[in-house]
Write an enzyme that holds these catalytic residues in place. Structure first.
Site, short mmCIF file in Angstrom:
data_model
loop_
_atom_site.label_atom_id
_atom_site.label_comp_id
_atom_site.label_asym_id
_atom_site.label_seq_id
_atom_site.Cartn_x
_atom_site.Cartn_y
_atom_site.Cartn_z
N TYR A 39 8.50 56.01 -9.90
CA TYR A 39 7.27 55.44 -10.45
C TYR A 39 7.61 54.46 -11.57
CZ TYR A 39 4.95 59.23 -7.94
OH TYR A 39 4.50 60.08 -6.96
N CYS A 84 4.19 55.72 0.56
CA CYS A 84 4.09 56.32 -0.77
C CYS A 84 4.93 57.60 -0.89
CB CYS A 84 2.63 56.59 -1.12
SG CYS A 84 1.73 57.57 0.09
N HIS A 85 5.30 58.18 0.24
CA HIS A 85 6.15 59.38 0.21
C HIS A 85 7.55 59.07 -0.31
CE1 HIS A 85 6.81 57.59 4.21
NE2 HIS A 85 8.03 58.11 4.13
N GLU A 125 13.44 61.02 7.51
CA GLU A 125 14.08 59.72 7.37
C GLU A 125 15.56 59.83 7.03
OE1 GLU A 125 11.90 57.07 4.80
OE2 GLU A 125 10.01 57.51 5.81
#
Length: 172
Positions: free
Chosen positions: A100, A136-137, A163
């Site tokens: 973030y 957003c993950h 992923e």
């Protein structure tokens, strides 16, 4: 009119939403800020071209492929700040993460500001209306914590592991 399509994923039911041309929503059933809480009138119409493209994309994603986000016309609804954050989310490579705080620095630089609040960025990330496709993950806390996913941290962990990320380096 807002059109919808339902999709059964390995993580449960997903609802797609479109204005007829662009994908404006993709939510897990029961997630915070779900389309049902935003749009009062939605019509089930699964044969739209945008839904065919979106389903193909999400099928590819769940088959561990790395489909291009450029193949989907996206039209998330939000203010300028949120759209700036969501654009940065779209740039996070498959199988990688960003904090973030790093997003806040990018926004501050873009807006020619000395700094930007990571908490404000977190609010924008949390209100991302197109989960998975706008990834957003892939956003983590500055200390490596796996926090803040509107569909629940367990889904975030599943998506990151899907992923290929080694989550041992992250704090759960």
């Amino acid at each position: 009119m807002i059109y919808t399509m339902n999709y059964l994923s390995p993580l449960g039911n997903i609802k797609f939403a479109s204005d007829g041309d662009s994908l404006i929503g993709l939510w897990f059933e029961g997630q915070k800020y779900h389309g049902d809480t935003i749009f009062k009138e939605m019509e089930l119409k699964e044969d739209l071209e945008i839904f065919k493209k979106s389903k193909k994309w999400i099928d590819s994603y769940f088959n561990k492929e790395n489909p291009s986000i450029d193949d989907i016309p996206l039209g998330p609804i939000g203010g300028e700040f949120r759209k700036d954050v969501w654009k940065i989310l779209c740039e996070i490579p498959y199988g990688e993460t960003i904090s973030y705080g790093e997003i806040a620095k990018k926004i501050a630089k873009k807006r020619n500001l000395k700094s930007m609040s990571a908490q404000a960025v977190g609010g924008a990330v949390g209100h991302n209306p197109v989960s998975i496709i706008i990834p957003c993950h892939r956003v983590v806390g500055s200390n490596g914590s796996l926090t803040g996913y509107a569909s629940g941290v367990e889904k975030k962990i599943w998506l990151l592991e899907h992923e290929g990320l080694d989550l041992n380096k992250f704090k759960k």
